[in-house]
Design a protein around this motif. Sequence first.
Motif, mmCIF file in Angstrom:
data_model
loop_
_atom_site.group_PDB
_atom_site.id
_atom_site.type_symbol
_atom_site.label_atom_id
_atom_site.label_comp_id
_atom_site.label_asym_id
_atom_site.label_seq_id
_atom_site.Cartn_x
_atom_site.Cartn_y
_atom_site.Cartn_z
ATOM 1 N N ILE A 1 14.793 -6.110 -56.714
ATOM 2 C CA ILE A 1 15.930 -6.495 -55.886
ATOM 3 C C ILE A 1 15.503 -6.602 -54.424
ATOM 4 N N ALA A 2 16.160 -7.501 -53.722
ATOM 5 C CA ALA A 2 15.902 -7.654 -52.293
ATOM 6 C C ALA A 2 16.630 -6.559 -51.531
ATOM 7 N N THR A 3 15.974 -5.990 -50.534
ATOM 8 C CA THR A 3 16.589 -4.925 -49.750
ATOM 9 C C THR A 3 16.535 -5.256 -48.266
ATOM 10 N N THR A 4 17.346 -4.525 -47.507
ATOM 11 C CA THR A 4 17.389 -4.722 -46.064
ATOM 12 C C THR A 4 17.564 -3.369 -45.385
ATOM 13 N N THR A 5 17.567 -3.371 -44.056
ATOM 14 C CA THR A 5 17.723 -2.146 -43.281
ATOM 15 C C THR A 5 19.016 -2.216 -42.464
ATOM 16 N N ILE A 6 19.768 -1.135 -42.491
ATOM 17 C CA ILE A 6 21.002 -1.014 -41.710
ATOM 18 C C ILE A 6 20.736 -0.128 -40.511
ATOM 19 N N LYS A 7 21.222 -0.552 -39.346
ATOM 20 C CA LYS A 7 21.115 0.276 -38.147
ATOM 21 C C LYS A 7 22.482 0.356 -37.474
ATOM 22 N N GLN A 8 22.881 1.567 -37.108
ATOM 23 C CA GLN A 8 24.156 1.789 -36.428
ATOM 24 C C GLN A 8 23.987 2.851 -35.348
ATOM 25 N N THR A 9 24.759 2.723 -34.282
ATOM 26 C CA THR A 9 24.792 3.737 -33.238
ATOM 27 C C THR A 9 26.248 4.107 -32.975
ATOM 28 N N HIS A 10 26.537 5.413 -32.970
ATOM 29 C CA HIS A 10 27.910 5.881 -32.765
ATOM 30 C C HIS A 10 27.928 7.031 -31.756
ATOM 31 N N LYS A 11 29.020 7.103 -31.017
ATOM 32 C CA LYS A 11 29.194 8.163 -30.017
ATOM 33 C C LYS A 11 30.298 9.122 -30.465
ATOM 34 N N LEU B 1 19.096 10.012 -39.571
ATOM 35 C CA LEU B 1 20.104 10.201 -38.539
ATOM 36 C C LEU B 1 19.474 10.969 -37.387
ATOM 37 N N ASN B 2 19.356 10.329 -36.241
ATOM 38 C CA ASN B 2 18.858 10.989 -35.035
ATOM 39 C C ASN B 2 20.030 11.326 -34.131
ATOM 40 N N LEU B 3 20.116 12.589 -33.718
ATOM 41 C CA LEU B 3 21.207 13.077 -32.884
ATOM 42 C C LEU B 3 20.674 13.357 -31.484
ATOM 43 N N GLU B 4 21.289 12.730 -30.502
ATOM 44 C CA GLU B 4 20.864 12.945 -29.119
ATOM 45 C C GLU B 4 22.069 13.340 -28.266
ATOM 46 N N GLN B 5 22.022 14.547 -27.750
ATOM 47 C CA GLN B 5 23.136 15.035 -26.935
ATOM 48 C C GLN B 5 23.001 14.531 -25.504
ATOM 49 N N VAL C 1 22.269 7.914 -34.087
ATOM 50 C CA VAL C 1 21.634 6.650 -34.461
ATOM 51 C C VAL C 1 21.259 6.722 -35.941
ATOM 52 N N LEU C 2 21.831 5.814 -36.718
ATOM 53 C CA LEU C 2 21.572 5.759 -38.152
ATOM 54 C C LEU C 2 20.632 4.604 -38.459
ATOM 55 N N GLU C 3 19.615 4.873 -39.265
ATOM 56 C CA GLU C 3 18.758 3.829 -39.816
ATOM 57 C C GLU C 3 18.652 4.055 -41.313
ATOM 58 N N GLN C 4 19.044 3.067 -42.092
ATOM 59 C CA GLN C 4 19.014 3.172 -43.547
ATOM 60 C C GLN C 4 18.120 2.082 -44.112
ATOM 61 N N ILE C 5 16.977 2.481 -44.651
ATOM 62 C CA ILE C 5 15.976 1.560 -45.186
ATOM 63 C C ILE C 5 16.118 1.465 -46.698
ATOM 64 N N GLY C 6 16.057 0.234 -47.213
ATOM 65 C CA GLY C 6 16.077 0.059 -48.669
ATOM 66 C C GLY C 6 17.449 -0.191 -49.249
ATOM 67 N N VAL C 7 18.384 -0.710 -48.456
ATOM 68 C CA VAL C 7 19.718 -1.035 -48.953
ATOM 69 C C VAL C 7 19.662 -2.388 -49.670
ATOM 70 N N PRO C 8 20.139 -2.470 -50.907
ATOM 71 C CA PRO C 8 20.174 -3.773 -51.574
ATOM 72 C C PRO C 8 20.892 -4.799 -50.695
ATOM 73 N N THR C 9 20.256 -5.924 -50.471
ATOM 74 C CA THR C 9 20.793 -6.926 -49.545
ATOM 75 C C THR C 9 22.218 -7.336 -49.909
ATOM 76 N N ALA C 10 22.494 -7.478 -51.178
ATOM 77 C CA ALA C 10 23.824 -7.906 -51.618
ATOM 78 C C ALA C 10 24.906 -6.892 -51.265
ATOM 79 N N ASP C 11 24.506 -5.636 -51.021
ATOM 80 C CA ASP C 11 25.473 -4.578 -50.756
ATOM 81 C C ASP C 11 25.471 -4.125 -49.295
#
Length: 324
Positions: free
Chosen positions: A190-200, A275-279, A287-297
Amino acid sequence: MRQMSTIGIGRRKNASPWSQERIKELFNNIPVKTDQADINIIEVDKLEGEASASNRKGKLIFFYEWDITIQWSGKLKDGSDRMFSGKIKIPNLSEENDISDLDIQISVTDEDEEGFKLKQIMQQVGKDLVRTQLALYISGLKEEFSQGMILPKKGEVKPDVVKTITSGFNKKISMEPVINVEQKQTGVKIATTTIKQTHKFQCTAQEIYDALMRTELVIAFTKGDVKLEPVKGGKFELFGGNIVGSFDELVPAKKIVKQWRYKQWPAGHYSTVTLNLEQKSDHTEVVLEQIGVPTADAEVTKENWQRYYWDAIKQTFGFGAFFT
């Protein structure tokens, strides 16, 4: 009873009446689930203390201190059918004491052989239930009294533009399933992708770390059963088993690395979530980085992180009030 300092505090709300009602509600006729006995927590017998929410230099300060006594009763399933009663005492529930370290004292009125067995069951099972219910009180306190309490510093922005992020979580939820029929075929690459998010989050790094790693707090924001072993190599199971995985690295208040998968993904396929937490000076950045997420999802996975994690945490614990 401790006295709360009022130096540097702007707005202050009295949370005592709400707290008394909520604590009594949380311990009103609650069953203690065990195969060995029929036990119920009956009601709060004594509740003394106070609670408040205050704004200090743009930050919310929650103060609570309670001395609680709760009645319980029960009988052994393989005993004489005799009903026993007892008490649960929590002499110092406060923001200074971690829920996991609370002094919870269990007693039984008649401590004969059967009474002693019931007391042991309450020590083993009842204490966990008490901690779960108290965690719900604390998260509810922060949710209820965070509204409108975060005000800007003088000269920055008017109070009427303060926004609190909420997600409307007021009932049990189940994670929206991700199902892709083609991916169910075993042996198919299956094809996979990487998700990146930043939240405060308007809290400390330790507080957001605890929200993600302490069982009673995860229960509070997921609104369901949780299996969680917060150690390296430990496993977790959330949202009715829809999310499972294990922890690779845990650095309190700094970093969480885990193997993470939807139950509906192809068998054996895991993504790696970091998940990297920076105060910062006035908030914590995650900062979230998720490697290996099925592209379709990928898109629905992003949406589920937002809805069932970040919005739910902000709404449950009051970590989401920011100025715009």
